[in-house]
Design an enzyme around this catalytic site. Structure first.
Site, mmCIF file in Angstrom:
data_model
loop_
_atom_site.group_PDB
_atom_site.id
_atom_site.type_symbol
_atom_site.label_atom_id
_atom_site.label_comp_id
_atom_site.label_asym_id
_atom_site.label_seq_id
_atom_site.Cartn_x
_atom_site.Cartn_y
_atom_site.Cartn_z
ATOM 1 C CB SER A 46 13.290 23.137 -14.727
ATOM 2 O OG SER A 46 12.366 24.178 -14.417
ATOM 3 C CE1 TYR A 63 -2.929 -8.751 -47.103
ATOM 4 C CE2 TYR A 63 -4.614 -7.695 -48.901
ATOM 5 C CZ TYR A 63 -3.901 -7.674 -47.795
ATOM 6 O OH TYR A 63 -2.620 -5.804 -47.427
ATOM 7 C CD GLU A 84 9.169 12.380 -15.314
ATOM 8 O OE1 GLU A 84 7.558 13.424 -15.450
ATOM 9 O OE2 GLU A 84 10.007 12.665 -15.512
ATOM 10 C CE LYS A 93 11.970 19.645 -10.462
ATOM 11 N NZ LYS A 93 10.765 19.813 -10.952
ATOM 12 C CG HIS A 141 -1.828 -1.075 1.254
ATOM 13 N ND1 HIS A 141 -2.966 -1.381 0.556
ATOM 14 C CD2 HIS A 141 -1.241 -2.498 2.237
ATOM 15 C CE1 HIS A 141 -3.126 -2.642 1.551
ATOM 16 N NE2 HIS A 141 -2.724 -3.509 1.943
ATOM 17 C CE LYS A 198 2.688 -3.885 -44.237
ATOM 18 N NZ LYS A 198 1.479 -5.508 -44.375
HETATM 19 N N1 ARG Z 1 0.848 -3.678 -48.996
HETATM 20 C C1 ARG Z 1 -0.094 -5.105 -48.408
HETATM 21 C C2 ARG Z 1 -0.218 -4.958 -47.409
HETATM 22 O O1 ARG Z 1 0.685 -5.115 -46.538
HETATM 23 C C3 ARG Z 1 0.809 -6.485 -49.169
HETATM 24 C C4 ARG Z 1 -0.444 -7.169 -49.274
HETATM 25 C C5 ARG Z 1 -1.716 -6.856 -50.796
HETATM 26 N N2 ARG Z 1 -2.560 -7.500 -51.021
HETATM 27 C C6 ARG Z 1 -3.745 -7.674 -52.006
HETATM 28 N N3 ARG Z 1 -4.344 -8.335 -52.311
HETATM 29 N N4 ARG Z 1 -3.817 -5.732 -51.910
HETATM 30 O O2 ARG Z 1 -0.854 -6.131 -46.840
#
Ligand code: ARG
Length: 456
Positions: free
Chosen positions: A274, A314, A287, A280, A153, A322
């Site tokens: 600071s 897909y 942080e 400071k 605590h 990404k």
């Molecule tokens: N640049 C696309 C990605 O990162 C690659 C795959 C594209 N595929 C498609 N069917 N358009 O997902």
């Protein structure tokens, strides 16, 4: 690349929203490696000629050198790293380049590249975490005997050793590494050869491409192969868990560096000033590690939400997989390095820590344990008697270390004439010898085990 069916090219905004090259250029090495493996397999299976294959291999090696020297050109009209590289290959070697995409789709290509990238990223994170652990062990060894307050605590609870406290983070990092290793192990199957979604009519050898890319084997189901992003999500959950641990340590360092605590001094190299308050010294790096943990969690949430409603196989939403992975990786790698640097260079003000450790009647449990051990009292009763001793000593403004036999007897007459227990903080930590306890003896053992683990 797909112009045959269209009368005109995409509009500017379409081009912009479609382009992933600004971020997926980070996959360039994996993309080249995947293409090389694919080309080699196509030739081995007689799907392309060996002359075409060697032109492709040479071209790809040239592109590798070009990207290494000059970076990847960002041409939005070419959409992504796959098309940028293939287009350059076409410029370099001509027609054979156009045969490379036989029995392949960008769908299995990107899934393959991304798995390879995450696998390498895990290797880097593991190296960083290992260095972090070594630093913790080194500092724990210096401070196996140093006493600090243990808190519950955020109230002083019982004295512990600083080495023990640091080794707690060693254990967290150990689990983090094992989670990442688990993720690397599970992701290590190749999507390549799943093609767009259904597999291919060409007599490809998926085991061969898997092997040459260091995968354990091909993924079993083509639909799963192109639409699975579990590996990226797992990476992000591992990253989040790790960031959370770093953030807790960062939070402790921020508290410890504050004047009311005064437990540590961060060296100049790890402090900032600071612009208005000349006195400071701020723990900004800690942080920011704490702040970055929030962003890393955000990355995890982002991809979870992206994936949760997608039908097989897909969908272009998956292109957004990404940026959060790259961002989380960058933030985590930097956070690990920063915490390693801070832990390695901080100076611990052990006198101050010891003073605070002996405040707040932190050895009251030791008195209760002594009543149980030496006087056969049931623990609940010992707890009550000790509570009365604390109350009486608190009223007199003294600590438990100063308690006399008469003080004890005043609360519990049968204690008259007894030999006083050792209620020093040193005595307290030394007595905590149960497995995993804070006694310096146990901490040294834990350090020895850790050193062995780090060598392995
Ligand atoms: N640049 C696309 C990605 O990162 C690659 C795959 C594209 N595929 C498609 N069917 N358009 O997902």
């Amino acid at each position: 690349m797909w112009g045959g069916r269209f009368g005109e090219g995409p509009g500017d905004i379409m081009r912009e929203i479609n382009a992933s090259i600004p971020f997926d250029k980070r996959l360039w090495q994996e993309d080249i490696a995947g293409s090389k493996a694919h080309a080699q397999m196509l030739a081995a299976k007689g799907i392309i000629s060996s002359a075409d294959e060697s032109a492709i291999q040479q071209g790809l090696s040239t592109i590798h050198a070009e990207y290494e020297a000059n970076g990847v050109p960002e041409d939005w009209t070419l959409e992504d790293i796959h098309m940028v590289t293939e287009t350059r290959l076409r410029e370099l070697v001509g027609e054979p380049a156009a045969r490379l995409h036989t029995a392949r789709s960008r769908n299995d290509q990107v899934a393959t590249d991304f798995r390879l990238w995450v696998r390498a990223a895990i290797g880097q994170i593991d190296t960083g975490l290992r260095a972090f652990q070594s630093t913790l062990v080194m500092r724990a060894d210096e401070h196996a005997e140093s006493i600090m307050p243990g808190f519950t605590h955020l109230q002083v609870a019982q004295p512990v050793t600083l080495g023990h406290h640091l080794m707690a983070y060693y254990e967290m990092a150990k689990r983090d590494r094992s989670r990442f290793a688990d993720c690397a192990n599970r992701l290590n199957h190749s999507p390549l050869g799943a093609a767009a979604l259904a597999g291919t009519s060409f007599p490809i050898d998926r085991a061969a491409t898997a092997k040459s890319l260091g995968f354990d084997g091909p993924m079993a189901n083509s639909l799963d192969a192109v639409s699975d992003r579990d590996f990226a999500l797992e990476f992000l959950t591992c990253a989040t868990q790790t960031a959370l641990h770093l953030s807790r340590l960062a939070e402790e360092m921020i508290l410890w560096a504050s004047q009311p605590f005064g437990f540590i001094a961060l060296p100049d190299a790890w402090s900032t000033g600071s612009s208005i308050m000349p006195q400071k010294r701020n723990p900004d790096a800690a942080e920011l590690v704490r702040g970055h943990a929030g962003r890393i969690m955000g990355c995890m949430t982002s991809l979870m939400v992206t994936m949760k409603g997608l039908p097989l196989a897909y969908s272009k939403d998956m292109q957004d997989d990404k940026p959060p992975v790259f961002e989380a990786y960058d933030l985590l790698a930097l956070s690990i390095a920063a915490m390693t640097g801070m832990v390695g260079n901080v100076s611990f003000k052990t006198e101050r820590m010891r003073d605070v450790a002996s405040s707040g009647f932190s050895t009251a449990t030791d008195l209760a344990d002594w009543l149980v051990r030496e006087h056969g009292m049931p623990f609940r009763e010992a707890h009550h008697v000790t509570g009365s001793v604390v109350k009486a000593t608190e009223a007199r403004g003294i600590g438990l270390e100063a308690v006399s036999v008469d003080d004890l007897a005043a609360v519990h007459p049968p204690l008259a004439g007894c030999t006083l227990p050792d209620l020093s903080v040193e005595g307290s930590v030394a007595s905590r010898t149960s497995a995993g306890g804070t006694a310096p003896l146990r901490v040294r053992e834990a350090i020895a085990v850790a050193r062995k683990e780090l060598e392995a």
